[in-house]
Write an enzyme that holds these catalytic residues in place. Structure first.
Site, PDB file in Angstrom:
ATOM      1  N   ASP A 451     -39.041  43.816  13.132  1.00 15.24           N
ATOM      2  CA  ASP A 451     -37.836  44.217  12.401  1.00 15.24           C
ATOM      3  C   ASP A 451     -36.930  45.101  13.241  1.00 15.24           C
ATOM      4  OD1 ASP A 451     -38.003  42.829  10.014  1.00 15.24           O
ATOM      5  OD2 ASP A 451     -39.269  44.323   9.056  1.00 15.24           O
ATOM      6  N   CYS A 498     -47.160  47.863  16.554  1.00 12.88           N
ATOM      7  CA  CYS A 498     -47.891  46.899  15.725  1.00 12.88           C
ATOM      8  C   CYS A 498     -47.138  45.601  15.502  1.00 12.88           C
ATOM      9  CB  CYS A 498     -48.279  47.520  14.383  1.00 12.88           C
ATOM     10  SG  CYS A 498     -46.886  47.833  13.292  1.00 12.88           S
TER      11      CYS A 498
END
Length: 571
Positions: A451, A498
């Site tokens: 994102d 992550c």
């Protein structure tokens, strides 16, 4: 006497040995008996086809959301592409035309259009398009399956034991449907390294050999084999070898015993998982805990999970990963995901709408139940919770208030609680600039690169038309990662990666030189990352100013060249 061997293409790293199980596709709609001219009721056949399309679409949505929750967006796009076929005028549209103009049955229409598409793609020189044949056949097979009234699935996997799965072809849907924790390896006659089944095998960390051009009929007669997914060979094992075979599934060459607990460049290498069944992969690849436990899969059914069900799911993972930490991300879901029990309205731009914490604040009963479950599960071992989609300090503080409220509620109900680290995801560019203030509120940052890239570069990561602009190596993206990591170090908290970039071995020297504390990735990527980090010296990278040299680059291409040159030099 030398044992029989076959040579294929190594498609997914690792060595495996075990009993074989041949996947046979059966149970789809039977070949229809030829009808007399004019005897076919076109309207009823169109209705049957449409029903099959709807049911297939629903099944693909479930596959897509399962893979998205477990393995991330990139792999979920495999099934998103399959869904597009169902609305493609050149595919299902041609089936409808055939029923209307040529009086085909629905089954005949599916088979005829599929055969024509396969013939066309097979004739192309480009291996990428030739391997997309399997995707068309996958969708076609599901349509025929549902036309035959079989919505329960075609695969009848043996109820016990671990098996080397052999198949003429292996579709993405079949790969996902198989119990990955009991698949020792894949052997597939057709396909190559870029087939979707091969990609899925690598992601799930299952050794695989594909492209067996010679000796297939002989190979499938053997009851046990061994194979090397790196070199692509398969060896026959005789009956005397069967009882001596280990009961464990395939193992990866990169996981030597001396390396299992070794810290690479002083970094923790953790796994991204989507549900408790992935714990077997965490152990297989010797991950040092879970850096991202995506909890969305629990919420994607027709009924919301109870607090007890969530406690059980979190406890199972935490217990299995102790003494390492399990980092649980709170619900990150929005209008882009299908979650019937949540009844979420469609949004024009769901990635900028009510998702993640924004949804949790609007539906506090969801949030509070999940937080209570996490507190109760925390007694099982080292636990951390992290909040996604934070865009300002107020949101973080509000989330922490809910967390404390949940802790008090659990204690008041007579339950014990453990110690829980509190962290937040760095995904919204705005929080990069207030990271110093946010660092005073948490124990760690976890950078969600997927994102962060999307929001920073104004690129829809699901839009293939702008895929070339979605650049993990963009200097601005790496600059933000560096700023966050350095801010965290100054504040005395740890930083993890992550997103998909966390498993990108090309970025290993950048992360090592920057002093990233944890990389979390799909378990199957851990061996390659270990190999990339094994030759790196963090102190040397720091003294040479490697990170600053990367940040001085003007383009993603310059960054790529510098990273690859350094990796080649130290390999």
């Amino acid at each position: 006497m030398d044992k029989k061997r076959w040579q294929g293409i190594g498609a997914s790293s690792g060595y495996a040995a075990g009993r074989t199980w041949l996947l046979r596709t059966a149970g789809s709609a039977p070949e229809p008996v030829a009808d007399a001219p004019g005897s076919v009721d076109s309207q009823s056949q169109l209705a049957r086809l449409q029903r099959a399309i709807v049911i297939t679409d629903q099944a693909l949505i479930q596959f897509e959301e399962q893979v998205r929750a477990e393995k991330g967006e990139d792999l979920a796009q495999i099934f998103a592409a399959h869904r597009l076929l169902l609305s493609d005028p050149a595919f299902t549209g041609e089936m409808s035309l055939g029923i209307q103009s040529k009086r085909w049955t629905a089954e005949q229409a599916v088979r005829q259009v599929t055969d024509e598409a396969v013939t066309m793609l097979t004739a192309l020189d480009d291996p990428y398009f030739r391997e997309r044949v399997v995707d068309i056949q996958d969708v076609s097979q599901q349509l025929l399956q549902h036309l035959g009234g079989n919505s329960a699935g075609l695969i009848q996997f043996p109820p016990i034991g671990n098996w080397v799965v052999m198949a003429e072809e292996l579709t993405p849907a079949q790969t996902i449907s198989l119990p990955k924790d009991r698949v020792a390896a894949f052997i597939v006659r057709k396909g190559g390294k870029t087939s979707h089944a091969a990609i899925l095998a690598r992601t799930y960390g299952i050794p695989a050999v594909v492209g067996l051009n010679n000796g297939w009929e002989e190979l499938i007669e053997f009851k046990a084999v061994e194979l090397d997914g790196d070199e692509g060979w398969i060896g026959a094992l005789d009956t005397a070898d069967l009882d001596a075979l280990p009961s464990t599934v395939g193992t990866n060459h990169a996981l030597m015993p001396a390396e299992e607990a070794q810290a690479y460049a002083n970094m923790t290498l953790a796994a991204n998982i989507g549900n408790p069944s992935d714990v077997s992969l965490v152990h297989r690849f010797k991950a040092q805990g879970v850096g991202l436990y995506r909890t969305e899969f629990l919420f994607m059914g027709d009924v919301l999970p109870t607090e007890e069900e969530q406690v059980a799911a979190y406890t199972e993972v935490i217990t299995a990963c102790t003494p390492h930490v399990t980092v649980i991300r709170t619900l990150d879901i929005g209008g882009d995901k299908r979650a019937p029990a949540l009844d979420l309205p469609e949004e024009k731009n769901p990635f900028l709408g009510v998702r993640a914490l924004r949804l949790c604040f609007k539906r506090p009963e969801l949030f509070e139940t999940q937080l209570r479950a996490i507190w109760r599960a925390s007694t099982a071992g080292p636990t951390a919770v992290m909040f996604p989609m934070i865009s300002n300090l107020e949101e973080l503080r509000r989330a922490k208030e809910y967390l404390e409220k949940a802790r008090k509620a659990v204690i008041s109900q007579g339950h014990a609680v453990g110690s829980v680290q509190v962290g937040m995801m760095i995904e919204v560019p705005a929080v990069v600039w207030i990271a110093a203030k946010l660092a005073q509120e948490v124990d760690f940052f976890s950078i969600g690169t997927n994102d962060l890239i999307q929001y920073s570069l104004a690129v829809d990561r699901e839009n293939s038309e702008v895929a070339d602009l979605y650049q993990a190596y963009h200097p601005a993206v790496l600059g933000m990662i560096a700023q966050v990591a350095r801010t965290a170090q100054a504040a005395g908290i740890w930083t993890g990666i992550c997103g998909e970039a966390g498993g990108d071995s090309v970025l290993a020297p950048f992360f090592a030189g920057l002093g990233i504390d944890e990389l979390s990735m799909s378990p199957g990527l851990l061996p390659k990352m270990r190999q990339a980090l094994s030759g790196l010296d963090r102190d040397k990278l720091s003294s040479e100013g490697f990170v600053d040299k990367i940040l001085d680059c003007a383009t993603a291409a310059e960054v790529t060249d510098m990273l690859k040159s350094y990796n080649k030099m130290v390999s």
